[in-house]
Motif scaffolding. Structure first.
Motif, mmCIF file in Angstrom:
data_model
loop_
_atom_site.group_PDB
_atom_site.id
_atom_site.type_symbol
_atom_site.label_atom_id
_atom_site.label_comp_id
_atom_site.label_asym_id
_atom_site.label_seq_id
_atom_site.Cartn_x
_atom_site.Cartn_y
_atom_site.Cartn_z
ATOM 1 N N SER A 65 0.711 -1.221 -0.003
ATOM 2 C CA SER A 65 -0.014 -0.021 0.041
ATOM 3 C C SER A 65 0.833 1.243 0.012
ATOM 4 O O SER A 65 0.429 2.314 -0.754
ATOM 5 C CB SER A 65 -0.950 0.121 1.305
ATOM 6 N N ASP A 110 -5.725 -1.132 -4.792
ATOM 7 C CA ASP A 110 -5.216 -1.787 -3.725
ATOM 8 C C ASP A 110 -6.078 -2.877 -3.179
ATOM 9 O O ASP A 110 -7.137 -2.656 -2.242
ATOM 10 C CB ASP A 110 -4.923 -0.501 -2.489
ATOM 11 N N GLU A 111 -5.828 -3.915 -3.426
ATOM 12 C CA GLU A 111 -6.788 -5.250 -2.974
ATOM 13 C C GLU A 111 -8.113 -4.890 -3.274
ATOM 14 O O GLU A 111 -8.880 -5.011 -2.246
ATOM 15 C CB GLU A 111 -6.454 -5.520 -1.656
HETATM 16 MG MG LIG Z 1 -2.024 -2.967 1.993
#
Ligand SMILES: [Mg+2]
Ligand SMILES: Nc1ncnc2c1ncn2[C@@H]1O[C@H](COP(=O)(O)OP(=O)(O)O)[C@@H](O)[C@H]1O
Length: 251
Positions: free
Chosen positions: A63, A195-196
């Motif tokens: 991240s 991000d995911e």
């Molecule tokens: Mg992360």
């Protein structure tokens, strides 16, 4: 895998100059007097239209890296080996605050694992707000119709046209993430950072969100950098990198 790597190298060299180029990026968080070093010298090139997946253990700095690429945070200042994050012809580490705001608003779309929608705004407002940020309070007036039309058409494409006036709390996880993707795309960015994006969704919903992203990337020629834990998603991408000990390992 070797053949895949060769294919990816061939593709990279055929594409010429990277659109995004990262050199010697270090990032250390400071918690009071305690220093938490996370990234130890990241080098990474991403080409126009490429889909790069970032894998890595939890806490490995995925991240953090994505935030640096999106201009949400800055690398450490290190006079011995100055960090560089270059997007097209702009060196992000040297941009003024205003120019960095511009980069974030015009060039980048960001999708987060937990959506980050504003709870008090409607679905439509959550998407149009990106246009407000881009054009500013006064400029927005003359662009309002175009932004609202685009927001409505994105939401329609994502099967949410019956949800425009609902609040995020009234939507399922998959619906919220589709709103977040529409918000990320409202200003027609050239770079999508995710991000995911499927990390908080069940398998079926996650797969449908991924299909949306893949389709968008193909249609809009987006460059995509995605963090995921899901190796099956990673396999679909052009290239996989792994963050290990704060450095990039090509998988
Ligand atoms: Mg992360
Ligand atoms: N704002 C912050 N302040 C202090 N430490 C942070 C901050 N953000 C992240 N960290 C720490 O940096 C490391 C990397 O975090 P992160 O980039 O979120 O990893 P990942 O996304 O790979 O799980 C973790 O140890 C995390 O606790």
């Amino acid at each position: 895998m070797e053949a895949q790597m060769q294919a990816s190298e061939t593709r990279s060299s055929a594409q010429g100059e990277p659109i995004l180029s990262v050199r010697a990026v270090q990032k250390t968080y400071k918690l009071g007097r305690v220093k938490v070093p996370v990234l130890h010298g990241i080098d990474l090139d991403v080409h126009q239209g490429e889909w790069v997946t970032i894998l890595g253990a939890s806490g490995s700095g995925k991240s953090t890296l994505l935030h640096l690429l999106g201009g949400l945070d800055c690398p450490d200042k290190n006079s011995k080996s100055p960090a560089s994050v270059k997007y097209q012809d702009r060196e992000l580490t040297r941009l003024s605050k205003r120019a960095l705001d511009r980069y974030r608003a015009d060039d980048v779309g960001f999708v987060f694992q937990f959506y980050h929608l504003l709870p008090e705004l409607s679905v439509l407002q959550n998407v149009t707000i990106g246009g407000m940020i881009k054009y500013g309070r006064f400029g927005y007036r003359s662009h309002r119709k175009e932004v609202v039309d685009r927001a409505s058409s994105l939401l329609d494409r994502f099967g949410l046209s019956h949800r425009l006036k609902h609040r995020p709390a009234e939507l399922s996880g998959g619906e919220r993430q589709r709103v977040a993707i529409a918000r990320a795309l409202i200003n027609e960015p050239s770079l999508l950072l995710a991000d995911e994006p499927t990390g908080n969704l069940d398998v079926k919903t996650g797969a449908s969100i991924l299909d949306v992203i893949i389709e968008l990337r193909r249609d809009a020629g987006l460059t995509l950098v995605m963090v995921t834990h899901d190796e099956r998603i990673a396999e679909k991408s052009d290239r996989v990198i792994r963050l290990v000990d704060g450095r990039v390992h090509e998988a």
